[in-house]
Design a protein around this motif. Sequence first.
Motif, short mmCIF file in Angstrom:
data_model
loop_
_atom_site.label_atom_id
_atom_site.label_comp_id
_atom_site.label_asym_id
_atom_site.label_seq_id
_atom_site.Cartn_x
_atom_site.Cartn_y
_atom_site.Cartn_z
N VAL A 231 -30.25 2.10 4.41
CA VAL A 231 -29.52 3.00 5.31
C VAL A 231 -28.13 3.23 4.76
N THR A 232 -27.54 4.33 5.17
CA THR A 232 -26.18 4.65 4.75
C THR A 232 -25.18 3.98 5.68
N THR A 233 -23.90 4.22 5.46
CA THR A 233 -22.86 3.49 6.18
C THR A 233 -22.85 3.85 7.66
N THR A 234 -22.86 5.12 7.97
CA THR A 234 -22.75 5.52 9.37
C THR A 234 -24.01 5.22 10.17
N ILE A 255 -22.87 1.34 -2.31
CA ILE A 255 -21.81 2.30 -2.59
C ILE A 255 -20.64 1.62 -3.30
N ILE A 256 -20.28 0.44 -2.85
CA ILE A 256 -19.14 -0.27 -3.45
C ILE A 256 -19.47 -0.66 -4.90
N SER A 257 -20.68 -1.15 -5.15
CA SER A 257 -21.05 -1.53 -6.52
C SER A 257 -21.09 -0.31 -7.44
N THR A 258 -21.51 0.84 -6.93
CA THR A 258 -21.53 2.05 -7.76
C THR A 258 -20.11 2.50 -8.08
N TYR A 267 -25.38 8.97 -15.52
CA TYR A 267 -26.06 9.86 -14.60
C TYR A 267 -25.10 10.31 -13.50
N SER A 268 -25.27 11.52 -13.04
CA SER A 268 -24.36 12.10 -12.05
C SER A 268 -24.71 11.61 -10.65
N TRP A 269 -23.71 11.43 -9.81
CA TRP A 269 -23.90 11.03 -8.43
C TRP A 269 -22.66 11.47 -7.65
N ASP A 270 -22.76 11.45 -6.33
CA ASP A 270 -21.63 11.85 -5.49
C ASP A 270 -21.66 11.02 -4.22
N ILE A 271 -20.52 11.00 -3.54
CA ILE A 271 -20.34 10.24 -2.30
C ILE A 271 -19.76 11.17 -1.24
N ILE A 272 -20.25 11.03 -0.04
CA ILE A 272 -19.73 11.79 1.09
C ILE A 272 -18.75 10.91 1.85
N VAL A 273 -17.53 11.38 1.99
CA VAL A 273 -16.49 10.63 2.71
C VAL A 273 -16.23 11.34 4.02
N GLN A 274 -16.42 10.65 5.11
CA GLN A 274 -16.20 11.21 6.44
C GLN A 274 -15.05 10.49 7.11
N ARG A 275 -14.20 11.27 7.73
CA ARG A 275 -13.05 10.71 8.43
C ARG A 275 -13.25 10.91 9.93
N VAL A 276 -13.25 9.81 10.64
CA VAL A 276 -13.40 9.83 12.09
C VAL A 276 -12.16 9.18 12.68
N GLY A 277 -11.24 10.00 13.18
CA GLY A 277 -9.97 9.46 13.66
C GLY A 277 -9.15 8.94 12.50
N PHE A 282 -17.65 5.84 3.87
CA PHE A 282 -18.23 6.28 2.60
C PHE A 282 -19.75 6.27 2.76
N ASP A 283 -20.35 7.46 2.69
CA ASP A 283 -21.79 7.60 2.89
C ASP A 283 -22.45 8.09 1.61
N LYS A 284 -23.75 7.82 1.51
CA LYS A 284 -24.58 8.35 0.43
C LYS A 284 -25.59 9.32 1.03
N ARG A 285 -26.14 10.14 0.17
CA ARG A 285 -27.14 11.09 0.63
C ARG A 285 -28.49 10.40 0.78
N ASP A 286 -29.32 10.94 1.64
CA ASP A 286 -30.65 10.36 1.86
C ASP A 286 -31.49 10.47 0.59
N ASP A 287 -32.17 9.36 0.24
CA ASP A 287 -33.04 9.30 -0.94
C ASP A 287 -32.29 9.71 -2.21
N SER A 288 -31.07 9.23 -2.36
CA SER A 288 -30.26 9.55 -3.54
C SER A 288 -30.46 8.48 -4.61
N GLU A 289 -29.77 8.64 -5.73
CA GLU A 289 -29.90 7.71 -6.85
C GLU A 289 -29.26 6.36 -6.57
N PHE A 290 -28.53 6.25 -5.47
CA PHE A 290 -27.93 4.96 -5.14
C PHE A 290 -28.98 3.89 -4.88
#
Length: 342
Positions: A231-234, A255-258, A267-277, A282-290
């Motif tokens: 599962v992802t962070t959120t 995510i932290i180890s990556t 290999y290319s990868w990306d992270i989704i950063v969401q700010r709540v307040g 730090f989230d990853k995409r579903d079924d990603s290379e993470f």
Amino acid sequence: MAHFNPPQIQDNPLGWGPCAIPDQFKDMPYQPFAKGDRLGKVSDWTGATYQDKRYLGKYSSAFGGGGSQYAYYHDEDENSFQLVDTAKVQKPVYQRGRRVFQQNKQRRERERRQQQAQANMQVLSKTQKSRERDRQRLLRKWQKQFGRQMQENRSKAPIKNRDASVQVRESWDVVEEMDFPRLTKLSLPGMEDASDLMKCGKMEYYDKTYDRVTTKNEKSLKRINRIFHKVTTTDDPIIRQLAKSKGNVFATDAIISTLMCCTRSVYSWDIIVQRVGDKLFFDKRDDSEFDLLTVSETATEPPQDEGNSINSPRNLALEATFINHNFSQQTLKMISHVETRK
């Protein structure tokens, strides 16, 4: 009244400066110097004080090499010269026996060459000579063929330009760009020692019999039917619970180890950063290379095949992840709970 005695001035009609040398400085050698010369040593009689070429002229004078007036010149006969100390210099322990060792090594090498030459000079039969010629011819053929193939494979290996995990659109605005040298220069505030906020799940014991697994004492890999959470962070219920009371930055271990290994990533990868307040997730995409383990990512020639090839990066990653998941559970002592009733 005080009487002033003017100094004696020497007139030099043919040049500039004094034309006579004072008696106290008559036999004293003079070394010209400049005010910018560095004073870093008392004397240098050999001129080989600094082995590094960068420091050869560190203390050189602006007027050239100089120092010739202090050089020693001998014109007398040295036939009657004798050394005062004629005792033999004692060698250190690590140098004793070195010459004997070198002589023994050279002698063994010489004997080996002689034996090899004698073996080559032995009379071979016609059948042996024919087999030897065939073997040498086949060996040269293999070396020529496979050597050329390996060289062609190295030269033909294309440089794979991998696509980015996210396609950058023209409508996006660049807020700020940070390169790796800039990130390495960042200074973090003083951090306290880490502490466990919550412990979840359970740990099983390691089966020490796997320490004795060798190529001769092998064990087959088994399929373990267990659920591996990715599962992802959120979506993590524990992180959601902690976010209500403690912390302001949250991420999973994957995510932290990556992020820690990003400087070696190919290999290319990306992270989704969401700010709540005032909190960051730090989230990853579903079924990603993470969720997959990479294979030979940092090798000189990483996997280049694409599509459904068995050696494509994704298929190799799926295989490595499947093996790692099953092997990590196979090496545990699984305790089966049996319910008994009376």
